[in-house]
Design a protein around this motif. Sequence first.
Motif, PDB file in Angstrom:
ATOM      1  N   ILE A   1       2.494  11.498  -2.664  1.00 22.56           N
ATOM      2  CA  ILE A   1       2.687  12.358  -1.720  1.00 22.56           C
ATOM      3  C   ILE A   1       3.735  13.464  -2.189  1.00 22.56           C
ATOM      4  O   ILE A   1       5.105  13.190  -2.629  1.00 22.56           O
ATOM      5  CB  ILE A   1       3.603  11.595  -0.475  1.00 22.56           C
ATOM      6  N   SER A   2       3.293  14.639  -2.095  1.00 19.50           N
ATOM      7  CA  SER A   2       4.284  15.760  -2.525  1.00 19.50           C
ATOM      8  C   SER A   2       5.183  16.365  -1.526  1.00 19.50           C
ATOM      9  O   SER A   2       6.194  16.931  -1.868  1.00 19.50           O
ATOM     10  CB  SER A   2       3.335  16.831  -3.239  1.00 19.50           C
ATOM     11  N   ASN A   3       4.731  16.374  -0.287  1.00 18.59           N
ATOM     12  CA  ASN A   3       5.572  17.169   0.797  1.00 18.59           C
ATOM     13  C   ASN A   3       6.775  16.225   1.060  1.00 18.59           C
ATOM     14  O   ASN A   3       6.910  15.110   1.216  1.00 18.59           O
ATOM     15  CB  ASN A   3       4.802  17.106   2.315  1.00 18.59           C
ATOM     16  N   PRO A   4       7.942  17.006   0.886  1.00 16.00           N
ATOM     17  CA  PRO A   4       9.232  16.084   0.736  1.00 16.00           C
ATOM     18  C   PRO A   4       9.609  15.636   2.160  1.00 16.00           C
ATOM     19  O   PRO A   4      10.094  14.561   2.284  1.00 16.00           O
ATOM     20  CB  PRO A   4      10.281  16.993   0.611  1.00 16.00           C
ATOM     21  N   ARG A   5       9.116  16.259   3.266  1.00 20.86           N
ATOM     22  CA  ARG A   5       9.308  15.465   4.669  1.00 20.86           C
ATOM     23  C   ARG A   5       8.470  14.333   4.676  1.00 20.86           C
ATOM     24  O   ARG A   5       8.975  13.619   5.482  1.00 20.86           O
ATOM     25  CB  ARG A   5       9.137  16.597   5.790  1.00 20.86           C
ATOM     26  N   GLU A   6       7.195  14.598   4.430  1.00 21.52           N
ATOM     27  CA  GLU A   6       6.220  13.303   4.463  1.00 21.52           C
ATOM     28  C   GLU A   6       6.970  12.174   3.741  1.00 21.52           C
ATOM     29  O   GLU A   6       6.970  11.081   4.146  1.00 21.52           O
ATOM     30  CB  GLU A   6       4.802  13.885   4.036  1.00 21.52           C
ATOM     31  N   ARG A   7       7.373  12.398   2.567  1.00 21.33           N
ATOM     32  CA  ARG A   7       7.761  11.465   1.731  1.00 21.33           C
ATOM     33  C   ARG A   7       9.000  10.737   2.364  1.00 21.33           C
ATOM     34  O   ARG A   7       9.119   9.487   2.245  1.00 21.33           O
ATOM     35  CB  ARG A   7       7.971  12.207   0.390  1.00 21.33           C
ATOM     36  N   THR A   8      10.100  11.536   2.840  1.00 22.25           N
ATOM     37  CA  THR A   8      10.982  10.786   3.406  1.00 22.25           C
ATOM     38  C   THR A   8      10.914  10.044   4.658  1.00 22.25           C
ATOM     39  O   THR A   8      11.197   8.749   4.781  1.00 22.25           O
ATOM     40  CB  THR A   8      11.898  12.071   4.051  1.00 22.25           C
TER      41      THR A   8
ATOM     42  N   ALA B   1       0.933  -1.422   0.186  1.00 18.63           N
ATOM     43  CA  ALA B   1      -0.102  -0.026  -0.280  1.00 18.63           C
ATOM     44  C   ALA B   1       0.813   1.016  -0.036  1.00 18.63           C
ATOM     45  O   ALA B   1       0.501   2.221  -0.682  1.00 18.63           O
ATOM     46  CB  ALA B   1      -0.910  -0.046   1.406  1.00 18.63           C
ATOM     47  N   LEU B   2       1.987   1.173   0.788  1.00 26.62           N
ATOM     48  CA  LEU B   2       2.787   2.405   0.939  1.00 26.62           C
ATOM     49  C   LEU B   2       3.570   2.655  -0.478  1.00 26.62           C
ATOM     50  O   LEU B   2       3.653   3.709  -0.966  1.00 26.62           O
ATOM     51  CB  LEU B   2       3.803   2.269   1.873  1.00 26.62           C
ATOM     52  N   ARG B   3       3.919   1.484  -1.385  1.00 27.75           N
ATOM     53  CA  ARG B   3       4.408   1.633  -2.595  1.00 27.75           C
ATOM     54  C   ARG B   3       3.444   2.341  -3.459  1.00 27.75           C
ATOM     55  O   ARG B   3       3.689   3.145  -4.615  1.00 27.75           O
ATOM     56  CB  ARG B   3       4.896   0.339  -3.215  1.00 27.75           C
ATOM     57  N   GLN B   4       1.953   2.166  -3.248  1.00 28.51           N
ATOM     58  CA  GLN B   4       1.163   2.713  -4.133  1.00 28.51           C
ATOM     59  C   GLN B   4       0.793   4.165  -3.923  1.00 28.51           C
ATOM     60  O   GLN B   4       0.646   4.967  -4.692  1.00 28.51           O
ATOM     61  CB  GLN B   4      -0.307   1.999  -3.976  1.00 28.51           C
TER      62      GLN B   4
END
Length: 377
Positions: free
Chosen positions: A357-364, A349-352
């Motif tokens: 996710i556009s927010n860099p901090r959230e994406r990291t 699900a995370l890979r999907q």
Amino acid sequence: MIDSFFMEPNPIMRHLLSAAVMILCVIALPIAGAQEQRPAATEQQSRSLSAADKAAAVDLLAQRLSDKYVFADEGSKMAAAVRDHLLKGDYEKAATGAEFAGLLTTHIQAAHPDKHLSIRYALNAPPDRPRPSLNQGMPAEMRQRITDMGQYLNFAFEKVERLPGNIMYLKLNGFFEADIGKAAATAAMNLAANGNAMIIDLRENRGGDPRMVAHVASYLLGDHKVHLSDIYFRAENETNSFWSDPAVPGARFGADKPVYVLTSGETFSAAEDFTYNLQAIKRITVVGETTGGGAHPVQPFRIDPNLVAMIPVGRSINLITKGDWEGSGVKPDVAVAADKAMTKANALALRQVLPKISNPRERTMLEKKLAELETAL
């Protein structure tokens, strides 16, 4: 708390849930009351059965198998088997009702394996009743009993949780009778509606009402009706159809976002119905183990004052496969041990959701979480 109680395989809680969702595979509900009396039936179980009692029970069981079992040829085969065992004296060693029920179950299962089929000891079992329609109301006393049990168990909705990445996790341990449990289902599905993905955990779900299956499935589909399945009843030559409802209350999760369903060898009956039919229309990804393999709704028949035959009287039919999961179970799309299924589905699900996710901090943060999950696998 109910949540923590359910996390362990507690036999008392399992019995409560099993009785409460008896409509999962039992078309006539009064047997639930008889089952609940079993713990107090020790003295009755220890009493001997006469040869005449056993012969009468075998004769009535054979009749019911021949007349009611969903497949006529197999019903006749099982009837012949128990009559043959009676003639050979194989039931003489059964001193109690419980022992006799166990032997009968062993013999009919040997003649034709069907995981819904069994003989049960039930003290003062109620008399047979006609099979009610799935839309027919239950007796008021039974309705209140199921309602009280359902409220205590939160109608088997154990948990709704938001995971990192706005992935919704729903743990559902049974499909309660729809007229009683729909409001709880609606609340749970509405709470999960805003997720970017959903994981539905059916690893401890032993079944329930097919109408509740359709209700929950409706939140995962679009704004048009989908023919999910049929159930055919042999004795009445009757077919009941189950459709999604595009007008379910509140917000739908919808037909486009990813949904993962977790399964185990314990996933059974209506839980398999939910999984099999949504898998057939490619709406879900099934993660875990092959399920238990029980697709036949049953009806109780009294064959002795304290013995009930749970006889499958119908079969499920999927409109795409033209078959069901009886005996074979539902095969997962992603096979993994049940205790690893949540980790695997969470990673999938995370890979999907990561590309959205556009927010860099959230994406990291989510990439770190994904790495942890994949390391655990």
